[in-house]
Design a protein around this motif. Structure first.
Motif, PDB file in Angstrom:
ATOM      1  N   ILE A  88       1.107  -1.614  -0.036  1.00 62.05           N
ATOM      2  CA  ILE A  88      -0.042  -0.034   0.311  1.00 62.05           C
ATOM      3  C   ILE A  88       0.962   0.996   0.269  1.00 62.05           C
ATOM      4  O   ILE A  88       1.023   1.917  -0.987  1.00 62.05           O
ATOM      5  CB  ILE A  88      -1.089  -0.173   1.793  1.00 62.05           C
ATOM      6  N   MET A  89       2.208   0.962   0.807  1.00 68.25           N
ATOM      7  CA  MET A  89       2.661   2.272   0.965  1.00 68.25           C
ATOM      8  C   MET A  89       3.522   2.665  -0.490  1.00 68.25           C
ATOM      9  O   MET A  89       3.609   3.902  -0.772  1.00 68.25           O
ATOM     10  CB  MET A  89       4.113   2.216   1.706  1.00 68.25           C
ATOM     11  N   ALA A  90       4.238   1.831  -1.258  1.00 70.28           N
ATOM     12  CA  ALA A  90       4.514   1.852  -2.607  1.00 70.28           C
ATOM     13  C   ALA A  90       3.392   2.924  -3.971  1.00 70.28           C
ATOM     14  O   ALA A  90       3.577   3.000  -4.354  1.00 70.28           O
ATOM     15  CB  ALA A  90       4.681  -0.213  -3.333  1.00 70.28           C
ATOM     16  N   GLY A  99       3.106  -0.203  -8.016  1.00 67.22           N
ATOM     17  CA  GLY A  99       3.797  -0.563  -6.394  1.00 67.22           C
ATOM     18  C   GLY A  99       3.138  -2.329  -6.398  1.00 67.22           C
ATOM     19  O   GLY A  99       3.960  -2.988  -5.979  1.00 67.22           O
ATOM     20  N   THR A 100       1.969  -2.706  -7.453  1.00 67.62           N
ATOM     21  CA  THR A 100       2.065  -3.872  -7.611  1.00 67.62           C
ATOM     22  C   THR A 100       2.962  -4.999  -8.965  1.00 67.62           C
ATOM     23  O   THR A 100       3.198  -6.016  -7.522  1.00 67.62           O
ATOM     24  CB  THR A 100       0.687  -4.775  -8.293  1.00 67.62           C
ATOM     25  N   ALA A 101       3.723  -4.567  -9.410  1.00 68.56           N
ATOM     26  CA  ALA A 101       4.580  -4.609 -10.572  1.00 68.56           C
ATOM     27  C   ALA A 101       5.809  -4.561  -9.713  1.00 68.56           C
ATOM     28  O   ALA A 101       6.602  -6.103  -9.934  1.00 68.56           O
ATOM     29  CB  ALA A 101       4.931  -4.304 -11.655  1.00 68.56           C
ATOM     30  N   THR A 105       7.805  -9.390  -7.551  1.00 71.67           N
ATOM     31  CA  THR A 105       9.647 -10.463  -7.962  1.00 71.67           C
ATOM     32  C   THR A 105       9.318 -11.343  -7.235  1.00 71.67           C
ATOM     33  O   THR A 105      10.377 -12.201  -6.768  1.00 71.67           O
ATOM     34  CB  THR A 105      10.392  -9.090  -7.825  1.00 71.67           C
ATOM     35  N   GLU A 106       8.386 -11.274  -6.076  1.00 68.22           N
ATOM     36  CA  GLU A 106       8.142 -12.620  -5.074  1.00 68.22           C
ATOM     37  C   GLU A 106       8.478 -13.783  -5.849  1.00 68.22           C
ATOM     38  O   GLU A 106       8.454 -14.541  -5.180  1.00 68.22           O
ATOM     39  CB  GLU A 106       6.292 -12.339  -4.385  1.00 68.22           C
ATOM     40  N   ALA A 107       7.579 -13.937  -7.319  1.00 66.71           N
ATOM     41  CA  ALA A 107       7.540 -14.869  -7.732  1.00 66.71           C
ATOM     42  C   ALA A 107       9.242 -15.885  -7.431  1.00 66.71           C
ATOM     43  O   ALA A 107       9.401 -17.155  -7.020  1.00 66.71           O
ATOM     44  CB  ALA A 107       7.257 -15.488  -8.990  1.00 66.71           C
ATOM     45  N   ILE A 108       9.782 -14.968  -8.139  1.00 66.95           N
ATOM     46  CA  ILE A 108      11.318 -15.775  -8.235  1.00 66.95           C
ATOM     47  C   ILE A 108      12.345 -14.870  -6.658  1.00 66.95           C
ATOM     48  O   ILE A 108      12.472 -16.672  -6.721  1.00 66.95           O
ATOM     49  CB  ILE A 108      12.015 -14.485  -9.062  1.00 66.95           C
ATOM     50  N   LEU A 162      11.804  -0.160  -3.187  1.00 65.68           N
ATOM     51  CA  LEU A 162      11.933  -0.419  -2.123  1.00 65.68           C
ATOM     52  C   LEU A 162      10.821  -1.407  -1.051  1.00 65.68           C
ATOM     53  O   LEU A 162      10.611  -2.547  -0.997  1.00 65.68           O
ATOM     54  CB  LEU A 162      12.720   0.205  -1.694  1.00 65.68           C
ATOM     55  N   CYS A 163       9.523  -0.349  -1.015  1.00 68.01           N
ATOM     56  CA  CYS A 163       8.473  -1.518  -0.701  1.00 68.01           C
ATOM     57  C   CYS A 163       7.648  -1.545  -1.282  1.00 68.01           C
ATOM     58  O   CYS A 163       7.282  -2.735  -0.836  1.00 68.01           O
ATOM     59  CB  CYS A 163       7.355   0.423  -0.594  1.00 68.01           C
ATOM     60  N   GLY A 164       7.982  -1.766  -3.413  1.00 66.25           N
ATOM     61  CA  GLY A 164       7.310  -3.170  -3.965  1.00 66.25           C
ATOM     62  C   GLY A 164       8.376  -4.241  -3.683  1.00 66.25           C
ATOM     63  O   GLY A 164       7.766  -5.254  -3.298  1.00 66.25           O
ATOM     64  N   LEU A 165       9.310  -4.183  -3.492  1.00 68.93           N
ATOM     65  CA  LEU A 165      10.472  -5.588  -3.352  1.00 68.93           C
ATOM     66  C   LEU A 165      10.647  -5.732  -1.902  1.00 68.93           C
ATOM     67  O   LEU A 165      10.372  -7.040  -2.087  1.00 68.93           O
ATOM     68  CB  LEU A 165      12.130  -4.813  -3.833  1.00 68.93           C
ATOM     69  N   GLY A 166      10.068  -5.110  -1.230  1.00 67.19           N
ATOM     70  CA  GLY A 166      10.219  -5.609  -0.014  1.00 67.19           C
ATOM     71  C   GLY A 166       8.822  -6.331   0.402  1.00 67.19           C
ATOM     72  O   GLY A 166       9.002  -7.269   1.316  1.00 67.19           O
ATOM     73  N   ALA A 167       7.938  -5.986   0.284  1.00 68.01           N
ATOM     74  CA  ALA A 167       6.462  -6.670   0.409  1.00 68.01           C
ATOM     75  C   ALA A 167       6.780  -7.916  -0.846  1.00 68.01           C
ATOM     76  O   ALA A 167       6.397  -8.777  -0.412  1.00 68.01           O
ATOM     77  CB  ALA A 167       5.250  -5.838  -0.932  1.00 68.01           C
ATOM     78  N   GLY A 168       7.450  -7.889  -1.544  1.00 68.16           N
ATOM     79  CA  GLY A 168       7.573  -8.863  -2.745  1.00 68.16           C
ATOM     80  C   GLY A 168       8.618  -9.771  -1.841  1.00 68.16           C
ATOM     81  O   GLY A 168       7.644 -11.610  -1.577  1.00 68.16           O
ATOM     82  N   SER A 169       9.354  -9.872  -0.610  1.00 72.43           N
ATOM     83  CA  SER A 169       9.789 -10.466  -0.052  1.00 72.43           C
ATOM     84  C   SER A 169       9.091 -11.461   1.010  1.00 72.43           C
ATOM     85  O   SER A 169       9.100 -12.156   1.510  1.00 72.43           O
ATOM     86  CB  SER A 169      11.250  -9.840   1.065  1.00 72.43           C
ATOM     87  N   MET A 170       8.029 -10.272   1.940  1.00 74.94           N
ATOM     88  CA  MET A 170       7.258 -11.203   3.015  1.00 74.94           C
ATOM     89  C   MET A 170       6.183 -11.875   2.664  1.00 74.94           C
ATOM     90  O   MET A 170       5.969 -12.504   3.084  1.00 74.94           O
ATOM     91  CB  MET A 170       7.425  -9.275   3.585  1.00 74.94           C
ATOM     92  N   PHE A 171       6.304 -11.117   0.955  1.00 73.48           N
ATOM     93  CA  PHE A 171       5.135 -12.329   0.788  1.00 73.48           C
ATOM     94  C   PHE A 171       5.527 -13.874   0.449  1.00 73.48           C
ATOM     95  O   PHE A 171       5.032 -15.144   0.445  1.00 73.48           O
ATOM     96  CB  PHE A 171       4.209 -11.384  -1.047  1.00 73.48           C
ATOM     97  N   ALA A 172       6.939 -13.826   0.155  1.00 68.48           N
ATOM     98  CA  ALA A 172       7.430 -14.478  -0.255  1.00 68.48           C
ATOM     99  C   ALA A 172       7.988 -16.070   1.274  1.00 68.48           C
ATOM    100  O   ALA A 172       7.732 -16.808   0.860  1.00 68.48           O
ATOM    101  CB  ALA A 172       8.832 -14.579  -0.985  1.00 68.48           C
ATOM    102  N   LEU A 173       8.213 -14.932   1.620  1.00 70.38           N
ATOM    103  CA  LEU A 173       8.159 -15.961   3.173  1.00 70.38           C
ATOM    104  C   LEU A 173       6.956 -16.631   3.762  1.00 70.38           C
ATOM    105  O   LEU A 173       6.809 -17.301   4.265  1.00 70.38           O
ATOM    106  CB  LEU A 173       9.201 -15.125   4.427  1.00 70.38           C
TER     107      LEU A 173
END
Length: 303
Positions: A88-90, A99-101, A105-108, A162-173
């Protein structure tokens, strides 16, 4: 693999894109924290209803909630909450589609973590699908800004990235933790384990987020209550989407579910164009085609 993972992944992408579009509109009425709270607080009653109906139809009882299950459920709840807030911050920095895009990167990230630490390997076609999907989302996020190769590194340090990539990392975990949680429930089928896990995770999220808002931002709580009509829609779509994702995680490798789930980007662009009235540009069409190709490769790898 249970074949239910495929329709679950596709529907999860649809419901998540739809929910995120509604959540973006809620930002006009609510703070970032409030928009995140409605996902859990209004989604929990629907999640409970889904679980009760499924277990009743099958004649199953609620499985024992072991300490191992609860540990993974807590981990999944916390990382998913963090990912939602970052996403949401992204949006506030670069807009809905971008922001969603970045978060996709969560997939990889899921694929790399599960391959390196969990020995969950994917066939070459699936990896090709991941790379195409990542190329697609980066095209969506970066091509329209006219960046040179030198500027790319600087762009990736911007708040939206940074917000989007961070979101991807959190969703991956979160995906990995939830997959482990569903595996710890005995005496229920794949869908049952997913729905019970969803109820527990959403309960944890609702209690934690609600406690924080009561302590720090009671005005947001009142605003969440006033927005109940729109918030209930977000809650329903959140419960539906999460039920689909959890079912996919329980039935197949988390990385494969997330690769196919990248169809969310296709739905996101559709909602951005027709619901949020955003302008769609040429690079977004190219990115869309790359994401679609990545999903096709992943489906071929699963056959």
């Amino acid at each position: 693999m249970n074949p239910i993972w495929l329709p679950a992944s596709l529907l999860g992408g649809l419901f998540q894109a739809w929910r995120t579009a509604l959540q973006e509109r809620l930002r006009a009425e609510l703070s970032v924290s409030g928009a995140g709270l409605v996902r859990y607080l209004y989604g929990l009653p629907f999640a409970i209803l889904f679980a009760v109906l499924w277990l009743s139809v099958r004649g199953d009882s609620v499985p024992p909630l072991t300490s191992a299950f609860l540990g993974f459920a807590v981990a999944g709840a916390l990382t998913q909450m963090a990912g939602t807030i970052l996403l949401i911050m992204a949006f506030g920095h670069r807009g809905f589609v971008v922001g969603t895009a970045f978060s996709k990167t969560e997939a990889i990230q899921v694929a790399l973590v599960t391959a390196l630490f969990l020995d969950e390997h994917l066939p070459p076609l699936a990896w090709a699908g991941i790379l195409l999907g990542v190329a697609g989302v980066l095209t969506l996020a970066l091509a329209g800004s006219g960046l040179t190769a030198r500027q790319l590194g600087q762009a990736l340090r911007q708040p939206a990235a940074l917000c989007g990539l961070g979101a991807g990392s959190m969703f991956a975990l979160a995906a990995i933790a939830i997959k482990f949680a569903t595996a710890k429930l005995a005496g229920v089928d794949t869908v049952g384990s997913a729905l019970v896990s969803l109820v527990v995770v959403m309960t944890i999220q609702s209690v934690l987020h609600l406690a924080w808002i009561v302590a720090r931002d009671r005005g947001t709580l009142r605003a969440v209550g006033r927005s109940w009509r729109n918030s209930a829609q977000v809650g329903l779509l959140s419960a539906l989407g999460s039920a689909c994702w959890y079912t996919g995680f329980a039935a197949a490798p988390a990385a494969l579910v997330r690769i196919v789930g990248q169809v969310e980007v296709i739905f996101t662009i559709g909602f951005a164009r027709f619901y949020l009235r955003d302008t769609i540009r040429w690079h977004e069409v190219v990115g869309l085609l790359l994401v679609a190709a990545g999903v096709i490769f992943a489906l071929l790898a699963a056959m």
